[in-house]
Design a protein around this motif. Structure first.
Motif: not given
Length: 251
Positions: A85-102, A105-107
């Motif tokens: 049983h695995l548990s964690l918290d996550y959150k996105f922050s900041g901007s998507h990096l130039n050149g990364a696939p569309g 985004i927040k993935n």
């Protein structure tokens, strides 16, 4: 049949009431973790992609100008896990990096039953694994999290082989850059549950090597059952943080 089902759900309930968690991330450093970034050797933390800040394990692109397909993963390699049983918290922050696939985004994602990073090809994007895909909302429309994606693998949902590489969960959409709790309950290859904020949002079974993204060194292992493996976290082009990464092994 009723007894089997009742016993199964009772085991999950007992698991929730058990506080015997082991922390995989100590909030201070990356002890126990190994980094593999595409086109870099194992252990090369290119541009300090993975770092510890304010008690969180952070994917950072502050030293990047362009993504350049630098898909990365940080693996907990002290041991393999089978029933857990695995548990964690996550959150996105900041901007998507130039050149990364569309689509990145927040993935991000939690990779389950991973191959060891030392067995990944130098240009391999993702480890053979089952991915609990972590998404953030984009402010328009539904975008579930804790989905299942299958790099180099196949799974069954409701007894039928999943038709697509990624299958959505039934979770809510989390549009704000907020902490979201995700749990995964894994019983070897037989059944895996994804939970978001305590609610079960997806269940699948029969994890095995397959799909359309099998690395060359796994081609001879087609249909091999994946009943244990390592755990890793992704870097795919959008800054993300993880905290409270903890596990308890199940019998």
């Amino acid at each position: 049949m009723i007894y089997i089902i009742s016993t199964f759900f009772l085991s999950i309930l007992m698991d929730y009431n058990d506080n015997n968690w082991e922390y995989l991330f100590n909030g201070k450093n990356l002890d126990g973790w190994e980094i593999k970034i595409r086109n870099h050797q194992l252990g090369d933390n290119h541009n300090n992609t993975f770092k510890v800040k304010d008690g969180s394990l952070k994917v950072s692109y502050e030293n990047y100008e362009n993504f350049d397909d630098k898909f990365g993963h940080i693996f907990y390699t002290k041991k393999k896990f089978k029933n857990y049983h695995l548990s964690l918290d996550y959150k996105f922050s900041g901007s998507h990096l130039n050149g990364a696939p569309g689509w990145s985004i927040k993935n991000s994602g939690i990779m389950l039953h991973c191959q060891h990073p030392s067995t990944m090809l130098i240009d391999q994007e993702f480890p053979v694994s089952a991915e609990a895909q972590l998404l953030g909302g984009l402010g328009d429309g539904d975008r579930s999290t804790a989905n299942i994606c299958t790099p180099g693998t196949d799974v069954d949902i409701n007894g039928i082989k999943a038709e697509y590489h990624c299958i959505n969960s039934s979770s809510e959409t989390y549009n704000n850059d907020e902490w979201v709790n995700v749990e995964v309950i894994v019983y070897s290859d037989s059944i895996i549950h994804h939970l978001v904020e305590g609610d079960t949002v997806l269940t699948y079974a029969n994890l095995r090597v397959g799909g359309g993204e099998i690395p060359e060194n796994y081609l001879s292992r087609l249909d091999e059952i994946l009943d244990e493996g390592y755990i890793s976290l992704q870097s795919e082009g959008h800054p993300v943080e993880f905290r409270e990464i903890k596990i308890k092994e199940l019998k």
